[in-house]
Design a protein around this motif. Structure first.
Motif, short mmCIF file in Angstrom:
data_model
loop_
_atom_site.label_atom_id
_atom_site.label_comp_id
_atom_site.label_asym_id
_atom_site.label_seq_id
_atom_site.Cartn_x
_atom_site.Cartn_y
_atom_site.Cartn_z
N THR A 145 25.94 75.95 11.11
CA THR A 145 27.19 76.52 10.61
C THR A 145 27.22 76.48 9.08
O THR A 145 27.66 77.42 8.43
N LYS A 146 26.69 75.40 8.51
CA LYS A 146 26.61 75.33 7.04
C LYS A 146 25.66 76.40 6.51
O LYS A 146 25.98 77.13 5.59
N GLN A 147 24.48 76.45 7.12
CA GLN A 147 23.42 77.32 6.60
C GLN A 147 23.76 78.80 6.75
O GLN A 147 23.47 79.60 5.87
N TRP A 148 24.35 79.16 7.90
CA TRP A 148 24.50 80.59 8.22
C TRP A 148 25.94 81.05 8.35
O TRP A 148 26.20 82.25 8.52
N GLU A 149 26.87 80.11 8.36
CA GLU A 149 28.26 80.40 8.74
C GLU A 149 28.32 81.04 10.11
O GLU A 149 29.16 81.91 10.40
N LEU A 150 27.40 80.67 10.96
CA LEU A 150 27.36 81.15 12.36
C LEU A 150 26.92 79.99 13.23
O LEU A 150 26.24 79.07 12.77
N LYS A 151 27.28 80.07 14.52
CA LYS A 151 26.81 79.05 15.45
C LYS A 151 25.41 79.41 15.93
O LYS A 151 25.04 80.60 15.90
N PRO A 152 24.65 78.43 16.45
CA PRO A 152 23.29 78.74 16.90
C PRO A 152 23.21 79.94 17.85
O PRO A 152 22.33 80.77 17.73
N LEU A 167 22.71 95.22 4.10
CA LEU A 167 22.11 94.32 5.08
C LEU A 167 22.52 92.91 4.67
O LEU A 167 22.27 92.51 3.53
N PRO A 168 23.13 92.15 5.56
CA PRO A 168 23.61 90.83 5.14
C PRO A 168 22.48 89.82 4.91
O PRO A 168 21.48 89.83 5.63
N TYR A 169 22.64 89.01 3.91
CA TYR A 169 21.70 87.92 3.61
C TYR A 169 22.50 86.65 3.40
O TYR A 169 23.70 86.69 3.09
N ARG A 170 21.81 85.52 3.49
CA ARG A 170 22.40 84.25 3.04
C ARG A 170 21.71 83.82 1.76
O ARG A 170 20.53 84.11 1.53
N SER A 171 22.46 83.12 0.94
CA SER A 171 21.89 82.62 -0.30
C SER A 171 22.01 81.09 -0.33
O SER A 171 22.56 80.48 0.61
N GLU A 179 20.09 71.51 -1.35
CA GLU A 179 20.35 72.91 -1.01
C GLU A 179 21.79 73.08 -0.52
O GLU A 179 22.18 72.49 0.49
N TYR A 180 22.54 73.89 -1.26
CA TYR A 180 23.92 74.22 -0.89
C TYR A 180 23.96 75.67 -0.38
O TYR A 180 23.82 76.59 -1.19
N PRO A 181 24.15 75.88 0.91
CA PRO A 181 24.21 77.27 1.41
C PRO A 181 25.39 78.03 0.80
O PRO A 181 26.46 77.45 0.56
N GLN A 182 25.18 79.32 0.56
CA GLN A 182 26.19 80.17 -0.07
C GLN A 182 26.17 81.55 0.57
O GLN A 182 25.11 82.02 0.99
N ASN A 226 23.99 86.15 -7.00
CA ASN A 226 22.94 85.21 -6.60
C ASN A 226 21.84 85.98 -5.86
O ASN A 226 21.88 87.22 -5.82
N ASP A 227 20.87 85.26 -5.32
CA ASP A 227 19.70 85.94 -4.74
C ASP A 227 19.79 86.00 -3.21
O ASP A 227 20.31 85.09 -2.58
N PRO A 228 19.23 87.07 -2.63
CA PRO A 228 19.21 87.17 -1.16
C PRO A 228 18.03 86.38 -0.62
O PRO A 228 16.91 86.86 -0.66
N TYR A 229 18.26 85.18 -0.12
CA TYR A 229 17.13 84.36 0.33
C TYR A 229 16.78 84.53 1.80
O TYR A 229 15.61 84.52 2.16
N TYR A 230 17.81 84.65 2.63
CA TYR A 230 17.54 84.72 4.08
C TYR A 230 18.13 85.99 4.68
O TYR A 230 19.35 86.18 4.64
N PRO A 231 17.30 86.85 5.30
CA PRO A 231 17.88 87.87 6.18
C PRO A 231 18.57 87.12 7.32
O PRO A 231 18.18 86.00 7.65
N ILE A 232 19.60 87.71 7.90
CA ILE A 232 20.33 87.00 8.97
C ILE A 232 19.94 87.63 10.31
O ILE A 232 20.41 88.72 10.66
N PRO A 233 19.06 86.93 11.06
CA PRO A 233 18.51 87.55 12.27
C PRO A 233 19.51 87.56 13.42
O PRO A 233 19.76 86.54 14.05
#
Ligand code: FAD
Ligand code: UDP
Length: 373
Positions: free
Chosen positions: A159-166, A250-254, A303-306, A313-320
């Motif tokens: 939830t911290k990393q993605w603002e989503l549940k597993p 396309l959404p990303y997490r930073s 690492e603070y998820p954003q 900021n930078d797009p680090y993670y595509p959100i699968p």
């Protein structure tokens, strides 16, 4: 200037392709990189204390692929390194991925023994079980265990990393760190696990050291695209950005990285400690474990998820997840319309959660199948 290829970006995908094109096809390449350095998100440098740090978060190299290992080994020597991670669960630090040792670290020995027997009976020794699968298939005491691991290791971290549940992400995301019915405390089990002896940036510097490769830093490709003559483009930057967001973002997490240097030799027991349940951070990595340096001070990265905010900021993670893949498909149809005049590869351009070895393999594959033909 006239080149055969204009390559956007200077990370793994771009540098592998530039190297192949320059050395195997003897064609000329111009790499254009927005940042002031090569190596993309794998960029590392020595800080003012002489400690090798990773500017965009800890990067640990691991692969099953001999092809990737042999390829990269042309440009670096390696320091063998097995990454270990502990997670803070109910105040105790236990091995992650959660394994039989974690069980014994958290539960009274008799109960841990019972749970171990049940796990062995159901899945067998040496098996990796993604948490969502464990939750679906477990009953009785194992159901308790599955829920315990889900709640304490995965739910709040995710939830911290993605603002989503597993369960709101592709199963492969939490499946990267499966419950491991084993006593192997290493974070990865790949055949090849090592850190480039002189750092990633040096490895990339060697890759690009060829007269057919020119490099332009601090430049967005849009600034120069009309001033350069080229035959084809390779884009390793964000897919949606290349097409001016015509089908939406396309959404990303930073992430925000905070570096702290302490006046002590060592801070924590292993390379990374995960904090699934406490604080706003997901994890703390102590850089010296990764570099193997012996120095009086030590540098940590938190690492603070954003949320990703374009331009900020930078797009680090595509959100699968499904809805994002559907949007990505719309862009892939645009890619087809370009008839190969622009090729796309990489974590941002393919919108795929690639590790470094997968980005390398993808670039080598693209070269073999669509460039060197
Ligand atoms: P990138 O490295 O993102 O390179 C793309 C480059 O394109 C960037 O440098 C960017 O500045 C540039 N660019 C974008 N748009 C433009 C433009 N318009 N003009 C010019 N340049 C542009 N992998 C592992 O195997 N192990 C790990 O431990 C690991 N840890 C990670 C930790 C974090 C926090 C993150 C974010 C990633 C991690 N990865 C790890 C994944 C790894 O970073 C990627 O697999 C790899 O960097 C992908 O390389 P790439 O070339 O596809 O993309
Ligand atoms: N994860 C988790 N708890 C952990 C470690 C990982 O919930 O202690 C989940 C989380 O969703 C994370 C994913 O597993 O984003 C993949 O973890 P990994 O360490 O592979 O992420 P990366 O290094 O790519 O950030």
């Amino acid at each position: 200037m006239k080149v055969n290829w204009l390559i956007i970006g200077a990370g793994y995908s771009a540098c592998v392709l530039a190297e192949r094109i320059a050395t195997q096809l003897a064609q000329k390449v111009l790499i254009v990189e927005r940042r002031d350095h090569i190596a993309g998100n794998a960029y590392d440098y020595y800080n003012e204390h002489g400690i090798l740090v990773h500017k965009y978060g800890p990067h640990i190299f691991h692969t099953k692929s001999k092809k990737v290992w042999d390829y990269l080994s042309q440009f670096t020597e390696w320091r063998h390194y097995f990454h270990h991670v502990l997670g803070v669960i109910e105040g105790k630090k236990v091995p992650i991925p959660f394994n039989l040792n974690s069980l014994y670290a958290l539960f009274p020995p008799r109960y841990a023994e019972k749970l171990e027997e049940l796990l062995l009976e159901k899945f067998g020794f040496g098996v990796k079980v993604p948490i969502l699968k464990l939750r679906e298939s477990a009953n009785g005491e194992l159901e308790f265990l599955a829920n315990y691991i889900y709640e304490n290791v995965f739910l709040r971290y995710t939830t911290k990393q993605w603002e989503l549940k597993p369960e709101e992400l592709d199963r492969g995301v939490t499946g990267r760190v499966p419950v491991y019915i084993s006593r192997d405390n290493r974070y990865f089990q790949d055949t090849y696990q090592a850190m480039p002896k002189h750092g990633y940036t040096e490895m990339f510097r060697r890759m690009l050291a060829h007269p057919n490769i020119k490099l332009l830093l601090n430049t967005d490709y849009r600034e120069i695209i009309n001033d350069i003559k080229f035959n084809r483009i390779i884009c390793t930057g964000p897919l949606d950005n290349f097409f001016d967001y015509m089908h939406g973002e396309l959404p990303y997490r930073s992430l925000r990285f905070q570096f702290d240097t302490l006046d002590q030799e060592c801070y924590q027991e292993v390379g990374t400690v995960n904090y699934p349940n406490e604080y706003d951070i997901t994890r703390i990595t102590e850089q010296k474990y990764l570099s193997g340096q012996t120095l009086p001070k030590t540098t940590l990265v938190m690492e603070y998820p954003q949320p990703f905010v374009p331009g900020k900021n930078d797009p680090y993670y595509p959100i699968p997840r499904e809805e994002n893949r559907e949007r990505c498909e719309l862009y892939l149809k645009e890619v087809e319309k370009l008839n190969g005049s622009v090729l796309f590869a990489g974590r941002l351009a393919d919108y795929k959660y690639y590790d470094m070895d997968q980005a390398t393999l993808r670039a080598l594959g693209l070269f073999e199948k669509e460039i060197a033909v």
